[in-house]
Design a protein around this motif. Structure first.
Motif, PDB file in Angstrom:
ATOM      1  N   PHE A 217       9.852  18.849   2.709  1.00 52.86           N
ATOM      2  CA  PHE A 217      10.553  18.944   1.428  1.00 52.86           C
ATOM      3  C   PHE A 217       9.904  18.147   0.322  1.00 52.86           C
ATOM      4  O   PHE A 217      10.055  18.494  -0.850  1.00 52.86           O
ATOM      5  CB  PHE A 217      12.063  18.814   1.505  1.00 52.86           C
ATOM      6  CG  PHE A 217      12.708  17.727   2.200  1.00 52.86           C
ATOM      7  CD1 PHE A 217      13.344  17.959   3.399  1.00 52.86           C
ATOM      8  CD2 PHE A 217      12.766  16.479   1.642  1.00 52.86           C
ATOM      9  CE1 PHE A 217      14.020  16.952   4.036  1.00 52.86           C
ATOM     10  CE2 PHE A 217      13.448  15.474   2.268  1.00 52.86           C
ATOM     11  CZ  PHE A 217      14.079  15.697   3.475  1.00 52.86           C
ATOM     12  N   GLU A 218       9.102  17.158   0.661  1.00 58.24           N
ATOM     13  CA  GLU A 218       8.329  16.515  -0.403  1.00 58.24           C
ATOM     14  C   GLU A 218       7.336  17.512  -1.024  1.00 58.24           C
ATOM     15  O   GLU A 218       7.125  17.516  -2.243  1.00 58.24           O
ATOM     16  CB  GLU A 218       7.593  15.291   0.144  1.00 58.24           C
ATOM     17  CG  GLU A 218       8.512  14.142   0.578  1.00 58.24           C
ATOM     18  CD  GLU A 218       8.985  14.250   2.029  1.00 58.24           C
ATOM     19  OE1 GLU A 218       8.692  15.282   2.679  1.00 58.24           O
ATOM     20  OE2 GLU A 218       9.653  13.319   2.516  1.00 58.24           O
TER      21      GLU A 218
ATOM     22  N   ALA B 240      11.374  11.389   7.407  1.00 61.08           N
ATOM     23  CA  ALA B 240      10.318  12.380   7.152  1.00 61.08           C
ATOM     24  C   ALA B 240      10.829  13.768   7.491  1.00 61.08           C
ATOM     25  O   ALA B 240      11.805  13.915   8.231  1.00 61.08           O
ATOM     26  CB  ALA B 240       9.087  12.070   8.010  1.00 61.08           C
ATOM     27  N   SER B 241      10.153  14.778   6.947  1.00 60.09           N
ATOM     28  CA  SER B 241      10.486  16.157   7.298  1.00 60.09           C
ATOM     29  C   SER B 241       9.236  16.873   7.799  1.00 60.09           C
ATOM     30  O   SER B 241       8.115  16.398   7.607  1.00 60.09           O
ATOM     31  CB  SER B 241      11.092  16.893   6.091  1.00 60.09           C
ATOM     32  OG  SER B 241      10.182  16.930   5.009  1.00 60.09           O
ATOM     33  N   LEU B 250      13.184  23.727   9.410  1.00 60.57           N
ATOM     34  CA  LEU B 250      12.794  22.568   8.601  1.00 60.57           C
ATOM     35  C   LEU B 250      13.380  21.359   9.316  1.00 60.57           C
ATOM     36  O   LEU B 250      14.602  21.159   9.312  1.00 60.57           O
ATOM     37  CB  LEU B 250      13.356  22.688   7.184  1.00 60.57           C
ATOM     38  CG  LEU B 250      13.171  21.452   6.291  1.00 60.57           C
ATOM     39  CD1 LEU B 250      11.704  21.174   6.016  1.00 60.57           C
ATOM     40  CD2 LEU B 250      13.932  21.621   4.981  1.00 60.57           C
ATOM     41  N   ILE B 252      14.404  17.653   9.802  1.00 63.45           N
ATOM     42  CA  ILE B 252      14.777  16.552   8.916  1.00 63.45           C
ATOM     43  C   ILE B 252      14.938  15.323   9.798  1.00 63.45           C
ATOM     44  O   ILE B 252      15.910  15.203  10.530  1.00 63.45           O
ATOM     45  CB  ILE B 252      16.089  16.886   8.178  1.00 63.45           C
ATOM     46  CG1 ILE B 252      15.903  18.134   7.321  1.00 63.45           C
ATOM     47  CG2 ILE B 252      16.555  15.695   7.342  1.00 63.45           C
ATOM     48  CD1 ILE B 252      17.199  18.723   6.787  1.00 63.45           C
TER      49      ILE B 252
END
Lengths: 315, 315
Positions: A217-218, B240-241, B250, B252
């Protein structure tokens, strides 16, 4: 010895966002095939009801009540086959369903209210607002996913709505939650806000966009700010998340370090975007801006992203 | 004056995870109707190819090459109607498609390789691994979403695969990305790890689960650890992702403060779960544990969550 969690608040910033206080015990993975029948037979079962987009409440009772019985739901034209079991509040089943399109609410002293209005006016208790967000997302997903995306056959709701199964090809379909990054880009004592054509007059907010397959997501934060405003981003810092049931988003709120200054607006997405000094954002949050500019209301994560930066003081 | 981003690393921890270095410029919102035709006509166009689950590479060239031409893709039985345009690498189109089920790779010195193996062995460049993750998620989504979930009609791929449209009811369908929380629960100098029946022998990892509609991700962390291990959680901290293309998650990643100690294992989810002291986790990460216990490989976010806690030292 310093602890690993030193300096972190006991209640994370996410808890300041609207819809964040759902207390329903979902038991999604422990449900039996007959879980819905058993819930419906429980005299403690209560329903959150939606008339299309809007949640039903009894505004005249104190506190205003968003819970209804099965008898009331069916009298308002609810379709039993479309009932979703959200879970349990302590041992009491909590369910959700749409009422009929022609339900006559006024004689019953029931109102159909937009969820944003309910959370903004703090009419209901936070756990009810959280449960209504869950209910809205699930009801809309089921309403729009009656067929199997893999083979086209009609699907059936199972285990109170945690899943839809395809009797033709056997595929299991789960409700979707779409991750969306929403971010405040910061350059020293200024932050980047934009407005879309859809916004109320005078509103400016954080930029936002869907996380795409194959992104951290960054990375999504950097891509979206680049696409919409042409600003390059250095560091990105997660701040808070928020369920956003319009229809089923997970908002991922970040602060982002701008490393360029010249804005190039994507006019298909935004009507305007510009840098706002901290003092001006403070006025916009407080609804005291001399030109009437304003941010979204406090329950929205955009507001929390701005507020936390304004309160942090130094740039 | 302290800055708002002081103390944050320039490269966030997400960048230490596998698949995190995608550099494809997607232009998802700026695509024209003929974008795919124009990309295919570009002599610089190159394809990432998948044989079912596995990515094709030429392992004998240096560095090993995962990119193929349209001619090569079609010779291997790729279906032109199933091509997805990932985006551009500088100005060069990057696409993806499945090859035919009976493609004979060996005479061409091409191998079909599992993505986890490729990222683990660092055979390919990080941007190629990121692009392959995007490609795998998108190809699997399109392969399994040929019909409209709203009305059951066959859908058509548009704008190179950023969407599928239903010609019957007009609904637009976007590829999905499922947010999943993965978390390391910490109690002083111990952390909670579990193993599922699916794991390789001796492996222990972080607990994980899908974010459900209507949850913040801190709430999802607390719910999942409660459900799977019966541990109560206080503070939750995002770390972090990671995009995880199996098929389209995704991840998380969070650290979580345990505030209870007695584990109650959900045996439908986990074969075992227990507290591991920091020194033991250090050995498991380094593959030097006396009993042969081990963590998932370094490219997985679970490993990054454990490593960052072990290195933080104090409990």
């Amino acid at each position: 010895v310093p602890g690993f969690f030193d300096g972190w608040p006991v209640a994370e910033p996410s808890q300041r966002n609207g819809f964040a206080h759902n207390r329903i015990n979902r038991q999604s993975e422990q449900r039996s095939a007959d879980v819905l029948d058993r819930a419906l037979a429980d005299p403690a079962a209560r329903f959150y009801l939606f008339a299309g987009d809007k949640a039903l409440v009894r505004p005249a009772v104190e506190p205003p009540d968003p819970l209804f019985t099965l008898t009331e739901a069916e009298a308002l034209g609810a379709d039993r086959a479309a009932i979703v079991l959200l879970g349990w509040n302590d041992a009491a089943p909590r369910l959700a369903v749409f009422v009929g399109a022609d339900a006559d609410l006024e004689p019953l002293a029931i109102e159909a209210r937009d969820l944003r209005g309910l959370v903004n006016q703090a009419v209901l208790q936070p756990p009810d607002l959280g449960a209504l967000a869950q209910a809205r997302s699930l009801l809309f997903w089921h309403d729009r996913h009656g067929f199997c995306a893999r083979c086209g056959a009609a699907t059936v709701i199972v285990e109170g709505g945690v899943r839809r199964d395809c009797p033709a090809c056997g595929t299991q379909h789960f409700p979707r939650t779409d991750p969306v990054v929403i971010m405040l880009a910061i350059d020293g004592d200024n932050c980047l806000l934009g407005r879309s054509q859809r916004f109320a007059s005078g509103w400016y907010s954080c930029l936002a966009g869907f996380v795409e397959p194959g992104e951290t997501f960054e990375a999504a934060v950097r891509r979206e700010i680049g696409e919409e405003a042409g600003i390059r981003i250095g560091r990105v810092r997660y701040h808070a998340s928020q369920p956003w049931p319009f229809p089923s988003m997970l908002m991922i709120g970040c602060h982002a370090e701008a490393v360029s200054r010249d804005i190039v607006i994507d006019r298909t997405e935004l009507e305007d975007a510009r840098w706002f000094p901290r003092d001006e954002v403070r006025q916009m949050l407080a609804r005291t801006h001399p030109d009437g500019l304003a941010t979204p209301p406090p329950f929205a994560i955009a507001s929390e992203l701005m507020r936390s930066w304004v309160e942090a003081g130094a740039g």
